[in-house]
Motif scaffolding. Structure first.
Motif, short mmCIF file in Angstrom:
data_model
loop_
_atom_site.label_atom_id
_atom_site.label_comp_id
_atom_site.label_asym_id
_atom_site.label_seq_id
_atom_site.Cartn_x
_atom_site.Cartn_y
_atom_site.Cartn_z
N CYS A 174 -2.55 -4.06 2.61
CA CYS A 174 -2.91 -3.87 4.01
C CYS A 174 -3.65 -5.13 4.42
N LYS A 182 -7.63 -1.55 13.05
CA LYS A 182 -6.60 -1.74 12.03
C LYS A 182 -6.40 -0.52 11.14
N GLN A 184 -7.84 0.88 8.38
CA GLN A 184 -7.91 0.94 6.91
C GLN A 184 -8.53 2.25 6.41
N LEU A 187 -5.79 4.72 5.91
CA LEU A 187 -5.03 4.44 4.68
C LEU A 187 -5.78 4.93 3.45
N CYS A 201 -3.76 -1.00 -4.56
CA CYS A 201 -3.75 -1.38 -3.16
C CYS A 201 -4.84 -2.43 -2.90
N LEU A 203 -6.90 -4.18 0.34
CA LEU A 203 -7.24 -4.21 1.77
C LEU A 203 -7.83 -5.59 2.04
N VAL A 252 1.41 -1.94 4.31
CA VAL A 252 1.01 -0.77 5.10
C VAL A 252 0.22 -1.25 6.31
N LEU A 253 0.65 -0.80 7.49
CA LEU A 253 0.00 -1.17 8.74
C LEU A 253 -0.44 0.13 9.43
N SER A 255 -2.53 0.81 11.80
CA SER A 255 -3.30 0.47 12.99
C SER A 255 -3.36 1.62 14.00
#
Length: 353
Positions: A174, A182, A184, A187, A201, A203, A252-253, A255
């Motif tokens: 991300c 955004k 996060q 996510l 993942c 970020l 991964v977006l 937003s």
């Protein structure tokens, strides 16, 4: 042709999408033979003092074109007003000011009011997507003929091998400033729901825009026991960013709003599929030709994002299909030269002076 460019003071220190766009456009203008004079303005934009911008504009000779980053210009309409009739002011809107997530109602309304006044002083407005252009026209009552679209370009890039080469768990990236906009936090909550699957993942992005949000985000990661699997390295640039891309299997977006989503085309240039919130101009970045190189999810919907991630993690055939679709998009992406050529047309159009 001489163009004056008014930029945020952090244009070369904070690797945000807007700053990258500004830098690439100005480099492209120089390649086209435009003589660019830069004015980098420090300040807590969009809340900086109008006097700093007014002083810069006062020093620009009559009749010249001035390209202003909207983060700087849209909050200070009083600085633009005295010069609207003698300069060709072209405002570049990356994100409408009031669309930044997490703003208090009175603050958002005041920013919206200022932006409306500022854009009415502009000879032309440039946005990064059709969605944004239509939004500012409706929102601020602008003449559609004065609002133009110059989508971000993308550089050719090598295909990212991801975990297929290393044999490690699927890796998610991300990429963007760590802010509520955004998403996060959405996510991380989704990842907590698929913690039984194998994955890692990152970020990555600037952590100074909203420090309180970053503190809460780190606390959420720790609360879900994900500290060993979710890392927050801060902004990545140069070789460190390229290594991050090379390790990535899925962008991964998540937003809450997005005017275009430059990271989407950067991922597709590397053959990386995308799981994205269906917001704003992201569809223009993903493209419409051929199979979707990933999946749409509703914004701020933790359950939907978790379900999409679970499907991708649990189904190797699905992962392969998304990957093939992403690889197919690489040849359809447009270069940065196209962006600069679009903008230079509006700088050269007949205007005041």
């Amino acid at each position: 042709m001489i163009v004056h460019a008014v930029l945020p003071g952090d244009v070369d220190t904070v690797p945000s999408g807007g700053n990258v766009y500004d830098r690439r456009v100005l480099a492209g203008l120089a390649d086209l033979g435009v003589d660019v004079t830069e004015h980098r303005i420090d300040g807590p934009w969009p809340h900086g003092p109008a006097s700093t911008i007014e002083e810069v504009l006062r020093g620009v000779p009559d009749g010249r074109a001035v390209l202003l980053d909207g983060l700087v210009a849209c909050g200070v309409p009083d600085a633009l007003a005295p010069h609207a009739d003698r300069l060709r002011l072209v405002v570049l809107v990356h994100l409408p000011l009031a669309d930044e997530a997490g703003l208090a109602g009175p603050v958002a309304r005041e920013l919206d009011r200022r932006e409306r006044r500022a854009l009415h002083h502009a000879a032309a407005v440039v946005t990064t997507s059709r969605w944004t252009a239509e939004r500012v026209v409706r929102r601020h009552g602008l003449d559609p003929a004065r609002v133009h679209v110059a989508p971000p370009g993308v550089d050719p890039a090598p295909v990212s091998p991801g975990s297929a080469v290393t044999g490690t768990a699927p890796h998610l990236l991300c990429l963007g400033a760590l802010t509520p906009t955004k998403g996060q936090d959405v996510l991380v909550e989704a990842l907590a729901r698929v913690s039984e699957q194998a994955w890692t993942c990152v970020l990555a992005g600037p952590v100074t825009r909203d420090p309180d949000f970053v503190v809460r985000l780190r606390a959420t990661i720790a609360r879900h026991g994900l500290a060993g699997r979710v890392t927050v390295p801060g902004a990545l640039t140069g070789p460190a960013l390229e290594r991050a891309w090379a390790a990535t299997d899925l962008l991964v977006l998540p937003s809450r709003t997005e005017t275009f989503g430059m990271v989407v085309t950067e991922a597709l240039a590397r053959g990386i599929p995308v799981a994205a919130s269906r917001v704003g101009g992201v569809g223009e970045a993903l493209g419409s030709a051929g199979p979707l190189p990933g999946i749409w999810v509703p914004a701020e919907n933790v359950g939907a994002l978790a379900a999409a991630l679970f499907r991708w993690l649990a189904d190797p055939m699905l992962r392969s299909g998304w990957r093939l679709s992403a690889l197919g998009r690489r040849g359809t992406l447009t270069p940065w030269t196209s962006t600069s050529r679009r903008i230079v047309r509006h700088l050269r159009s007949p205007g005041p002076g």
